[in-house]
Design an enzyme around this catalytic site. Sequence first.
Site, short mmCIF file in Angstrom:
data_model
loop_
_atom_site.label_atom_id
_atom_site.label_comp_id
_atom_site.label_asym_id
_atom_site.label_seq_id
_atom_site.Cartn_x
_atom_site.Cartn_y
_atom_site.Cartn_z
N ARG A 1 -3.18 9.11 -7.90
CA ARG A 1 -1.99 9.26 -7.05
C ARG A 1 -0.81 9.86 -7.83
O ARG A 1 -0.15 10.77 -7.34
CB ARG A 1 -1.58 7.93 -6.43
CG ARG A 1 -2.58 7.42 -5.40
CD ARG A 1 -2.21 6.04 -4.91
NE ARG A 1 -2.18 5.12 -6.05
CZ ARG A 1 -1.52 3.98 -6.10
NH1 ARG A 1 -0.80 3.59 -5.07
NH2 ARG A 1 -1.55 3.22 -7.17
N ASN B 1 -3.69 5.11 -1.76
CA ASN B 1 -5.04 4.55 -1.85
C ASN B 1 -5.41 3.94 -0.50
O ASN B 1 -4.54 3.41 0.20
CB ASN B 1 -5.10 3.45 -2.91
CG ASN B 1 -5.11 3.99 -4.32
OD1 ASN B 1 -5.40 5.15 -4.56
ND2 ASN B 1 -4.78 3.15 -5.27
#
Length: 95
Positions: free
Chosen positions: A20, A38
């Site tokens: 990320r 996520n």
Amino acid sequence: MAMKAIHAYVSGRVQGVTYRQSCRQVARSLGLVGWVRNLPDGRVEVWAQGDPAACDRLVDWLWQGPPAAQVTGVETDSVAPDVTLRDFFIQPNPR
């Protein structure tokens, strides 16, 4: 200026490997806005928009990810842009 928006799901070893954070850095460097998060099933979800060529470059990067990632699949769809987005950020995980 033409704008493209994509919604993607990235599969593989993509959580716990700075995916990320790396995605946000790459997207910002490409001048894109959107978000990454996520998912509970182990995938990473990405929404990105901006210059069409920059979106394509991000999709290419999604297949590689950061060094510790092992990407096994990337599903992308073209979507309508979200005009409220002003930055690329890490979104909280859904519950």
